[in-house]
Design a protein around this motif. Sequence first.
Motif, PDB file in Angstrom:
ATOM      1  N   ASN A  60     -21.044  -3.908  73.153  1.00  0.00           N
ATOM      2  CA  ASN A  60     -19.701  -4.472  73.242  1.00  0.00           C
ATOM      3  C   ASN A  60     -19.711  -5.946  73.600  1.00  0.00           C
ATOM      4  O   ASN A  60     -18.818  -6.705  73.200  1.00  0.00           O
ATOM      5  N   ASP A  61     -20.718  -6.358  74.371  1.00  0.00           N
ATOM      6  CA  ASP A  61     -20.830  -7.786  74.678  1.00  0.00           C
ATOM      7  C   ASP A  61     -21.170  -8.584  73.428  1.00  0.00           C
ATOM      8  O   ASP A  61     -20.726  -9.717  73.261  1.00  0.00           O
ATOM      9  N   ALA A  62     -21.977  -7.981  72.570  1.00  0.00           N
ATOM     10  CA  ALA A  62     -22.408  -8.690  71.363  1.00  0.00           C
ATOM     11  C   ALA A  62     -21.373  -8.596  70.242  1.00  0.00           C
ATOM     12  O   ALA A  62     -21.250  -9.526  69.432  1.00  0.00           O
ATOM     13  N   PHE A  63     -20.648  -7.461  70.181  1.00  0.00           N
ATOM     14  CA  PHE A  63     -19.711  -7.230  69.075  1.00  0.00           C
ATOM     15  C   PHE A  63     -18.403  -6.664  69.638  1.00  0.00           C
ATOM     16  O   PHE A  63     -18.275  -5.455  69.822  1.00  0.00           O
ATOM     17  N   HIS A  64     -17.473  -7.552  69.887  1.00  0.00           N
ATOM     18  CA  HIS A  64     -16.189  -7.125  70.440  1.00  0.00           C
ATOM     19  C   HIS A  64     -15.163  -7.028  69.310  1.00  0.00           C
ATOM     20  O   HIS A  64     -14.746  -8.047  68.747  1.00  0.00           O
ATOM     21  N   ILE A  65     -14.771  -5.809  69.002  1.00  0.00           N
ATOM     22  CA  ILE A  65     -13.789  -5.577  67.934  1.00  0.00           C
ATOM     23  C   ILE A  65     -12.431  -5.326  68.572  1.00  0.00           C
ATOM     24  O   ILE A  65     -12.288  -4.451  69.436  1.00  0.00           O
ATOM     25  N   ASN A  75     -15.377 -10.430  67.602  1.00  0.00           N
ATOM     26  CA  ASN A  75     -15.789 -11.611  68.375  1.00  0.00           C
ATOM     27  C   ASN A  75     -14.789 -12.756  68.213  1.00  0.00           C
ATOM     28  O   ASN A  75     -15.172 -13.926  68.072  1.00  0.00           O
ATOM     29  N   ASN A  76     -13.507 -12.363  68.198  1.00  0.00           N
ATOM     30  CA  ASN A  76     -12.381 -13.299  68.124  1.00  0.00           C
ATOM     31  C   ASN A  76     -12.223 -13.983  66.767  1.00  0.00           C
ATOM     32  O   ASN A  76     -11.375 -14.880  66.626  1.00  0.00           O
ATOM     33  N   PHE A  77     -13.014 -13.586  65.790  1.00  0.00           N
ATOM     34  CA  PHE A  77     -12.836 -14.102  64.430  1.00  0.00           C
ATOM     35  C   PHE A  77     -11.888 -13.181  63.669  1.00  0.00           C
ATOM     36  O   PHE A  77     -12.117 -11.963  63.596  1.00  0.00           O
ATOM     37  N   ARG A  78     -10.847 -13.744  63.099  1.00  0.00           N
ATOM     38  CA  ARG A  78      -9.881 -12.939  62.345  1.00  0.00           C
ATOM     39  C   ARG A  78     -10.416 -12.646  60.948  1.00  0.00           C
ATOM     40  O   ARG A  78     -11.012 -13.507  60.303  1.00  0.00           O
ATOM     41  N   LEU A  79     -10.171 -11.404  60.518  1.00  0.00           N
ATOM     42  CA  LEU A  79     -10.619 -10.981  59.193  1.00  0.00           C
ATOM     43  C   LEU A  79      -9.390 -10.753  58.327  1.00  0.00           C
ATOM     44  O   LEU A  79      -8.676  -9.767  58.496  1.00  0.00           O
ATOM     45  N   ASP A  90     -13.774 -20.297  56.693  1.00  0.00           N
ATOM     46  CA  ASP A  90     -14.908 -20.345  57.625  1.00  0.00           C
ATOM     47  C   ASP A  90     -14.790 -19.243  58.682  1.00  0.00           C
ATOM     48  O   ASP A  90     -15.790 -18.626  59.066  1.00  0.00           O
ATOM     49  N   GLU A  91     -13.576 -18.989  59.146  1.00  0.00           N
ATOM     50  CA  GLU A  91     -13.359 -17.942  60.150  1.00  0.00           C
ATOM     51  C   GLU A  91     -13.530 -16.561  59.535  1.00  0.00           C
ATOM     52  O   GLU A  91     -14.142 -15.669  60.133  1.00  0.00           O
ATOM     53  N   ILE A  92     -12.992 -16.364  58.329  1.00  0.00           N
ATOM     54  CA  ILE A  92     -13.147 -15.073  57.644  1.00  0.00           C
ATOM     55  C   ILE A  92     -14.620 -14.797  57.376  1.00  0.00           C
ATOM     56  O   ILE A  92     -15.118 -13.675  57.585  1.00  0.00           O
ATOM     57  N   ASN A  93     -15.339 -15.827  56.931  1.00  0.00           N
ATOM     58  CA  ASN A  93     -16.768 -15.665  56.662  1.00  0.00           C
ATOM     59  C   ASN A  93     -17.529 -15.292  57.940  1.00  0.00           C
ATOM     60  O   ASN A  93     -18.443 -14.449  57.916  1.00  0.00           O
ATOM     61  N   ALA A  95     -16.310 -13.707  60.498  1.00  0.00           N
ATOM     62  CA  ALA A  95     -15.968 -12.322  60.835  1.00  0.00           C
ATOM     63  C   ALA A  95     -16.785 -11.345  60.001  1.00  0.00           C
ATOM     64  O   ALA A  95     -17.342 -10.357  60.524  1.00  0.00           O
ATOM     65  N   TRP A  96     -16.886 -11.613  58.697  1.00  0.00           N
ATOM     66  CA  TRP A  96     -17.704 -10.745  57.845  1.00  0.00           C
ATOM     67  C   TRP A  96     -19.171 -10.800  58.268  1.00  0.00           C
ATOM     68  O   TRP A  96     -19.883  -9.788  58.245  1.00  0.00           O
ATOM     69  N   GLY A  97     -19.638 -11.966  58.659  1.00  0.00           N
ATOM     70  CA  GLY A  97     -21.017 -12.083  59.116  1.00  0.00           C
ATOM     71  C   GLY A  97     -21.281 -11.219  60.340  1.00  0.00           C
ATOM     72  O   GLY A  97     -22.322 -10.550  60.429  1.00  0.00           O
ATOM     73  N   GLN A  98     -20.339 -11.212  61.282  1.00  0.00           N
ATOM     74  CA  GLN A  98     -20.491 -10.384  62.478  1.00  0.00           C
ATOM     75  C   GLN A  98     -20.423  -8.894  62.138  1.00  0.00           C
ATOM     76  O   GLN A  98     -21.186  -8.087  62.680  1.00  0.00           O
ATOM     77  N   ALA A  99     -19.506  -8.538  61.232  1.00  0.00           N
ATOM     78  CA  ALA A  99     -19.378  -7.128  60.836  1.00  0.00           C
ATOM     79  C   ALA A  99     -20.659  -6.643  60.154  1.00  0.00           C
ATOM     80  O   ALA A  99     -21.133  -5.528  60.414  1.00  0.00           O
ATOM     81  N   CYS A 100     -21.219  -7.474  59.297  1.00  0.00           N
ATOM     82  CA  CYS A 100     -22.462  -7.100  58.609  1.00  0.00           C
ATOM     83  C   CYS A 100     -23.610  -6.963  59.592  1.00  0.00           C
ATOM     84  O   CYS A 100     -24.408  -6.015  59.514  1.00  0.00           O
TER      85      CYS A 100
END
Length: 234
Positions: A60-65, A75-79, A90-93, A95-100
């Motif tokens: 959860n510290d690394a990936f906060h959804i 991680n506070n990036f909007r998708l 840049d923000e959408i990208n 977010a996808w990077g974190q999800a992947c």
Amino acid sequence: ETLDMLRQARVAALEDQYWHQFNEFQLQLQAHMEDRDSILARIEGTFETLDMLRRTSVYNDAFHIWHAGPFGTINNFRLGRLPSVPVEWDEINAAWGQACLLLHTMAQACKLTFSTCRILPMGSHPRIADGKTTYELYGPVNPFWSARYDTAMICFLQCLQEFADFAKARDVAHGHNPPFELPYKVEKDKVDGKTIRYSFNRDDKWTAALKLMLSDLKVALAWLTNNDRSASER
């Protein structure tokens, strides 16, 4: 005879006293054993909870959804994006990077190899390969022709569904009832009946589908951390 009777009475009284004390001791012993068992169970439960919290905290510290209004966030990036809230690519990208990265990490923790697609987490420029072709999961993309971007998102959904199938099979094998299910059904390019395609789709509908997808990902992560704590050790 009087002396014998007195002796017998004394022996009987001592015997009664002995059994009374013995029964009291047995009751106290039983109470102590129950207290001990209760304490041991609480200690064991405390260690299990501590172990769960340690693992949960790491993920959860690394990936906060979470969510921010109509947007799902990681991680506070909007998708996603809306006409009234044109989120930068840049923000959408990111977010996808974190999800992947998250789904890739979850699969590695379970030693799960996806059958068809392969997630390639590469920061804000993630890609997904289907064996023959590698698709870019980052923008900007043309809303009227974004077939490669759509394919990448659909492949991500397929990987998420495969993880859900793995979790369900593990629960069934371990006798967990009910077994794991995603809260929002994934079927081909849809999440809960909402298409994840960007091509010829409305921004609000696309954003809503992405928000549900992140919710599914969050629940899958909770399964990993809470219900299968030994997965990463196998």
